[in-house]
Write a protein that holds these residues in place. Structure first.
Motif, PDB file in Angstrom:
ATOM      1  N   VAL A 281      -0.355  -1.930 -12.315  1.00  0.00           N
ATOM      2  CA  VAL A 281       0.165  -2.061 -10.953  1.00  0.00           C
ATOM      3  C   VAL A 281       1.642  -1.689 -10.961  1.00  0.00           C
ATOM      4  O   VAL A 281       2.429  -2.239 -11.738  1.00  0.00           O
ATOM      5  CB  VAL A 281      -0.030  -3.502 -10.445  1.00  0.00           C
ATOM      6  CG1 VAL A 281       0.585  -3.675  -9.067  1.00  0.00           C
ATOM      7  CG2 VAL A 281      -1.521  -3.843 -10.408  1.00  0.00           C
ATOM      8  N   LEU A 282       1.997  -0.739 -10.098  1.00  0.00           N
ATOM      9  CA  LEU A 282       3.349  -0.174 -10.090  1.00  0.00           C
ATOM     10  C   LEU A 282       4.034  -0.553  -8.787  1.00  0.00           C
ATOM     11  O   LEU A 282       3.564  -0.194  -7.711  1.00  0.00           O
ATOM     12  CB  LEU A 282       3.274   1.360 -10.213  1.00  0.00           C
ATOM     13  CG  LEU A 282       2.338   1.909 -11.297  1.00  0.00           C
ATOM     14  CD1 LEU A 282       2.164   3.420 -11.147  1.00  0.00           C
ATOM     15  CD2 LEU A 282       2.872   1.563 -12.678  1.00  0.00           C
TER      16      LEU A 282
ATOM     17  N   ARG B  25       4.404   2.797  -4.081  1.00  0.00           N
ATOM     18  CA  ARG B  25       3.833   1.831  -5.013  1.00  0.00           C
ATOM     19  C   ARG B  25       2.427   2.324  -5.339  1.00  0.00           C
ATOM     20  O   ARG B  25       1.895   3.167  -4.624  1.00  0.00           O
ATOM     21  CB  ARG B  25       3.726   0.432  -4.395  1.00  0.00           C
ATOM     22  CG  ARG B  25       4.859   0.116  -3.490  1.00  0.00           C
ATOM     23  CD  ARG B  25       4.545  -0.947  -2.486  1.00  0.00           C
ATOM     24  NE  ARG B  25       4.212  -2.206  -3.119  1.00  0.00           N
ATOM     25  CZ  ARG B  25       3.300  -3.033  -2.630  1.00  0.00           C
ATOM     26  NH1 ARG B  25       2.633  -2.719  -1.533  1.00  0.00           N
ATOM     27  NH2 ARG B  25       3.072  -4.181  -3.216  1.00  0.00           N
ATOM     28  N   GLY B  26       1.844   1.784  -6.349  1.00  0.00           N
ATOM     29  CA  GLY B  26       0.526   2.293  -6.672  1.00  0.00           C
ATOM     30  C   GLY B  26      -0.167   1.545  -7.786  1.00  0.00           C
ATOM     31  O   GLY B  26       0.336   0.535  -8.306  1.00  0.00           O
ATOM     32  N   VAL B  27      -1.323   2.063  -8.152  1.00  0.00           N
ATOM     33  CA  VAL B  27      -2.113   1.517  -9.251  1.00  0.00           C
ATOM     34  C   VAL B  27      -2.533   2.697 -10.136  1.00  0.00           C
ATOM     35  O   VAL B  27      -3.118   3.665  -9.646  1.00  0.00           O
ATOM     36  CB  VAL B  27      -3.366   0.783  -8.746  1.00  0.00           C
ATOM     37  CG1 VAL B  27      -4.199   0.282  -9.925  1.00  0.00           C
ATOM     38  CG2 VAL B  27      -2.973  -0.380  -7.833  1.00  0.00           C
TER      39      VAL B  27
ATOM     40  N   PHE C 110      -4.794   0.445   2.581  1.00  0.00           N
ATOM     41  CA  PHE C 110      -3.732   1.337   3.084  1.00  0.00           C
ATOM     42  C   PHE C 110      -4.376   2.665   3.457  1.00  0.00           C
ATOM     43  O   PHE C 110      -4.654   3.494   2.578  1.00  0.00           O
ATOM     44  CB  PHE C 110      -2.660   1.577   2.015  1.00  0.00           C
ATOM     45  CG  PHE C 110      -2.114   0.335   1.388  1.00  0.00           C
ATOM     46  CD1 PHE C 110      -1.150  -0.433   2.045  1.00  0.00           C
ATOM     47  CD2 PHE C 110      -2.544  -0.081   0.142  1.00  0.00           C
ATOM     48  CE1 PHE C 110      -0.641  -1.581   1.459  1.00  0.00           C
ATOM     49  CE2 PHE C 110      -2.046  -1.215  -0.443  1.00  0.00           C
ATOM     50  CZ  PHE C 110      -1.091  -1.978   0.214  1.00  0.00           C
ATOM     51  N   PRO C 111      -4.633   2.916   4.723  1.00  0.00           N
ATOM     52  CA  PRO C 111      -5.360   4.136   5.110  1.00  0.00           C
ATOM     53  C   PRO C 111      -4.677   5.423   4.668  1.00  0.00           C
ATOM     54  O   PRO C 111      -5.333   6.453   4.553  1.00  0.00           O
ATOM     55  CB  PRO C 111      -5.396   4.033   6.636  1.00  0.00           C
ATOM     56  CG  PRO C 111      -5.295   2.568   6.921  1.00  0.00           C
ATOM     57  CD  PRO C 111      -4.407   2.013   5.866  1.00  0.00           C
ATOM     58  N   ASP C 112      -3.399   5.389   4.405  1.00  0.00           N
ATOM     59  CA  ASP C 112      -2.703   6.615   4.012  1.00  0.00           C
ATOM     60  C   ASP C 112      -2.521   6.745   2.505  1.00  0.00           C
ATOM     61  O   ASP C 112      -1.630   7.455   2.042  1.00  0.00           O
ATOM     62  CB  ASP C 112      -1.335   6.686   4.697  1.00  0.00           C
ATOM     63  CG  ASP C 112      -1.478   6.965   6.180  1.00  0.00           C
ATOM     64  OD1 ASP C 112      -2.454   7.640   6.550  1.00  0.00           O
ATOM     65  OD2 ASP C 112      -0.642   6.479   6.951  1.00  0.00           O
ATOM     66  N   ALA C 113      -3.355   6.072   1.754  1.00  0.00           N
ATOM     67  CA  ALA C 113      -3.220   6.145   0.299  1.00  0.00           C
ATOM     68  C   ALA C 113      -3.511   7.547  -0.211  1.00  0.00           C
ATOM     69  O   ALA C 113      -4.316   8.276   0.351  1.00  0.00           O
ATOM     70  CB  ALA C 113      -4.171   5.150  -0.353  1.00  0.00           C
TER      71      ALA C 113
ATOM     72  N   ARG D 153       3.056   4.892   0.320  1.00  0.00           N
ATOM     73  CA  ARG D 153       4.473   4.628   0.616  1.00  0.00           C
ATOM     74  C   ARG D 153       4.673   3.121   0.748  1.00  0.00           C
ATOM     75  O   ARG D 153       3.849   2.413   1.330  1.00  0.00           O
ATOM     76  CB  ARG D 153       4.881   5.302   1.921  1.00  0.00           C
ATOM     77  CG  ARG D 153       5.108   6.799   1.786  1.00  0.00           C
ATOM     78  CD  ARG D 153       5.783   7.351   3.020  1.00  0.00           C
ATOM     79  NE  ARG D 153       7.171   6.910   3.113  1.00  0.00           N
ATOM     80  CZ  ARG D 153       8.174   7.505   2.484  1.00  0.00           C
ATOM     81  NH1 ARG D 153       7.952   8.572   1.736  1.00  0.00           N
ATOM     82  NH2 ARG D 153       9.400   7.051   2.600  1.00  0.00           N
ATOM     83  N   SER D 154       5.775   2.644   0.215  1.00  0.00           N
ATOM     84  CA  SER D 154       6.019   1.202   0.224  1.00  0.00           C
ATOM     85  C   SER D 154       6.097   0.654   1.642  1.00  0.00           C
ATOM     86  O   SER D 154       5.752  -0.498   1.902  1.00  0.00           O
ATOM     87  CB  SER D 154       7.329   0.890  -0.504  1.00  0.00           C
ATOM     88  OG  SER D 154       7.239   1.302  -1.839  1.00  0.00           O
ATOM     89  N   SER D 155       6.528   1.488   2.587  1.00  0.00           N
ATOM     90  CA  SER D 155       6.714   1.003   3.947  1.00  0.00           C
ATOM     91  C   SER D 155       5.456   1.147   4.800  1.00  0.00           C
ATOM     92  O   SER D 155       5.468   0.807   5.976  1.00  0.00           O
ATOM     93  CB  SER D 155       7.843   1.788   4.613  1.00  0.00           C
ATOM     94  OG  SER D 155       7.552   3.170   4.581  1.00  0.00           O
ATOM     95  N   THR D 156       4.348   1.633   4.181  1.00  0.00           N
ATOM     96  CA  THR D 156       3.162   1.905   4.971  1.00  0.00           C
ATOM     97  C   THR D 156       2.531   0.608   5.472  1.00  0.00           C
ATOM     98  O   THR D 156       2.684  -0.461   4.872  1.00  0.00           O
ATOM     99  CB  THR D 156       2.128   2.684   4.143  1.00  0.00           C
ATOM    100  OG1 THR D 156       1.176   3.244   5.028  1.00  0.00           O
ATOM    101  CG2 THR D 156       1.410   1.779   3.159  1.00  0.00           C
TER     102      THR D 156
END
Lengths: 291, 301
Positions: free
Chosen positions: B176-177, B218-220, B261-264, B295-298
């Motif tokens: 997890v990032l 952020r991400g995985v 997050f729909p925009d992943a 995006r972190s702000s999503t």
């Protein structure tokens, strides 16, 4: 035989040289006429060796041994390429374990030298919902409840459908009111297959052993010429195949169909006999069962 | 064999065969030749410099397809690792492959030694994971690994030899990032403990940057451990399964991310060595399969 670790190889570093031979997990891969690459325990990086050095490793009593650079000799020992010969004797009744992971390690080492990164838009929920149901055609299936579910499952998700490098073949064995046969890139075209028994041979071996009753099978192929492909591209093809196989599995789950995935199923010959074109790799198959 | 040039066939490989013997084989014919190291050494030297009459073994290796005629004798020859690997991966007759009655596979599994079995079981067990995952990624990690968790459980509890080959869940780790995290920005998720992870001495910004993504995301990440496959499968063909299964795992992470997050997005593999190095992992023992990021702000879905 589990792969030895580099830590294990330290044990042999103090062995007298005259008992050394190639360590059990070592693989030597030719690299041109005179060059070789050596892989030691675990996925260690390939060490370039000359033919003379390989000959010395193969025959520690031979004439080449005395010419082996002492520094290289120490390096070969430290990386686990050389070890006490007799202690590492392996059971060779299984001839295929003799090959081990050598070709894969060589391939991975090549991949590590390539820089490749891609950004790929995740399919949206609407893509994953599949194609709208179309009217049945003369050539296509007449859909019963199961037929409709199978149809909706294998109707390609948007990203898969739009990827010109991917081909999908659906083989129908026993779906209610659907003519058994091979459907290439969707339901519209059923194809005659010169080897009609192929699926009945594939399915039981790949899936039936676990008692899974195969009703239909989706086979996924990707266009990739191994002779011209970089290691990264070749690896990417398999990863992308895995992504799409998972999407098909997810759709099967959403439609209430039991499924099994198998990437080892042997479908290579099908790409040729189904005339998909040159250079298609078989990525795997998702078997669909009756709900 | 007279004085013409021969070269090693694509997919040729040499491995030790116990004592002073060596095994040389090729994917193109599937033939394996076990001989003395000394005899093979003479062939290796002759192929490199065929000035002398060929050693007797050369003719046998040519008959087996391990050496092939090289009409362009003297020209540089560099077999592609991709093609050589592909040739091996196309063979169907591996001892632990699928056979109709599964007897051959049972026999192979029966040869697994106790240390190997223990190692496989240990790899399916969680390590201590004292740190909490970011709250909005807890469900992502947990649901993306539903199936992996099932397989890990089977490996741990089934006890059968066949269960040892269930590699799907045990061979991949999720990292997890979260560059904006107040403490550790990289956490190794515990797939058996919901919402828990272990801090990794790495910088999430570096990991994201390795695939061209900036720190506003952020991400995985999905990372495969080769050792887990090597313990189970003793041949190169298994790498195909390693990569395909990695793609399946990445798709599951991507779908779980997308539900939240729909925009992943997905950065697809192979990510190669930079991502592993950014995670402080040895790229010779790990393969970064891909990262699903947002995006972190999503806004969440």
């Amino acid at each position: 035989v589990p792969p030895r670790t580099l830590r294990d190889s330290a044990i042999v570093a103090a062995e007298p040289l005259d008992t050394l031979g190639l360590a059990a997990p070592v693989h030597l891969v030719p690299d041109g006429r005179t060059g070789w690459r050596a892989y030691g325990a675990g996925p260690s990086a390939g060490i370039p060796l000359s033919a003379a050095e390989v000959a010395a490793c193969l025959d520690p009593d031979g004439p080449a041994w005395e010419f082996l650079d002492p520094a290289l000799r120490r390096r070969l020992i430290a990386t686990g390429l050389l070890a006490p010969g007799d202690a590492e004797a392996q059971d060779r009744r299984d001839r295929w374990t003799a090959v081990g992971w050598g070709p894969a390690l060589d391939f991975l080492a090549a991949m590590r030298t390539e820089a490749a990164s891609y950004h790929y838009r995740l399919p949206r929920a609407t893509d994953l919902a599949g194609e709208p149901i179309v009217e049945a055609t003369e050539a296509g299936p007449r859909r019963s409840t199961l037929g409709r579910e199978v149809y909706e499952t294998v109707a390609l998700p948007g990203p898969l459908r739009d990827d010109p490098n991917l081909r999908a073949v659906t083989a129908v064995l026993a779906v209610d009111q659907v003519q058994p046969g091979w459907y290439v890139d969707g339901w519209q075209a059923r194809r005659e297959h010169p080897d009609e028994d192929a699926l009945s041979r594939i399915a039981p071996v790949a899936f039936g052993r676990a008692g899974f009753p195969v009703a239909a099978l989706l086979l996924l192929f990707v266009r990739c010429d191994p002779a011209a492909s970089t290691a990264s591209r070749y690896a990417e093809a398999h990863v992308v195949g895995g992504i799409h196989l998972a999407l098909v599995e997810a759709r099967a789950s959403e439609h209430g169909l039991p499924f099994r995935c198998n990437y080892a199923v042997s479908t290579r010959s099908l790409a040729k006999t189904l005339d998909l074109g040159a250079g298609y790799l078989s990525l795997g198959a998702v078997a669909l069962g009756a709900p | 064999v007279t004085s013409e040039r021969l070269r090693w066939s694509d997919g040729a490989i040499v491995a030790p065969a116990g004592g002073r013997r060596a095994a040389v084989s090729t994917a193109s014919t599937g033939r394996l030749w076990i001989t003395s190291g000394a005899a093979l050494a003479r062939v290796v030297a002759w192929v490199a410099d065929p000035g002398d009459p060929p050693p007797p073994l050369a003719a046998k290796l040519r008959d087996a397809g391990i050496l092939v005629d090289d009409p362009n004798g003297g020209e540089p020859f560099a077999p592609s690792p991709t093609l050589a690997y592909h040739r091996w991966s196309e063979r169907d007759d591996y001892a632990d492959g699928a056979d109709e009655l599964a007897e051959r596979r049972r026999e192979v599994l029966g040869k697994f030694e106790a240390p190997t079995r223990r190692a496989i079981l240990n790899l399916a067990r969680s390590r201590p994971a004292p740190d909490p995952l970011p709250s909005d990624l807890i469900d992502v990690v947990w649901h993306a690994t539903d199936r992996a968790r099932l397989y890990r459980r089977i490996v741990r509890s089934d006890g059968s030899a066949a269960a040892l080959l269930y590699s799907y869940g045990a061979a991949y780790d999720l990292y997890v990032l979260d560059p904006g995290a107040p403490t550790a920005s990289v956490l190794l998720a515990d797939l058996d403990a919901r919402g828990r992870g272990a801090a990794v001495d790495a910088d999430a910004t570096d990991v994201l940057r390795s695939v061209g993504v900036n720190s506003a995301h952020r991400g995985v990440a999905v990372v495969g451990r080769l050792e887990d496959f090597q313990l189970r499968y003793h041949h190169a063909k298994a790498l195909r399964g390693f990569l395909v299964d990695g793609g399946r795992m990445l798709a599951e992470v991507g779908r779980a991310m997308q539900r939240r997050f729909p925009d992943a997005w997905l950065s697809r593999a192979p990510l190669g060595a930079p991502t592993c190095r950014a995670l402080r992992l040895d790229p010779a023992t790990h393969v970064a399969i891909g990262i699903s990021f947002v995006r972190s702000s999503t806004e969440t879905g």
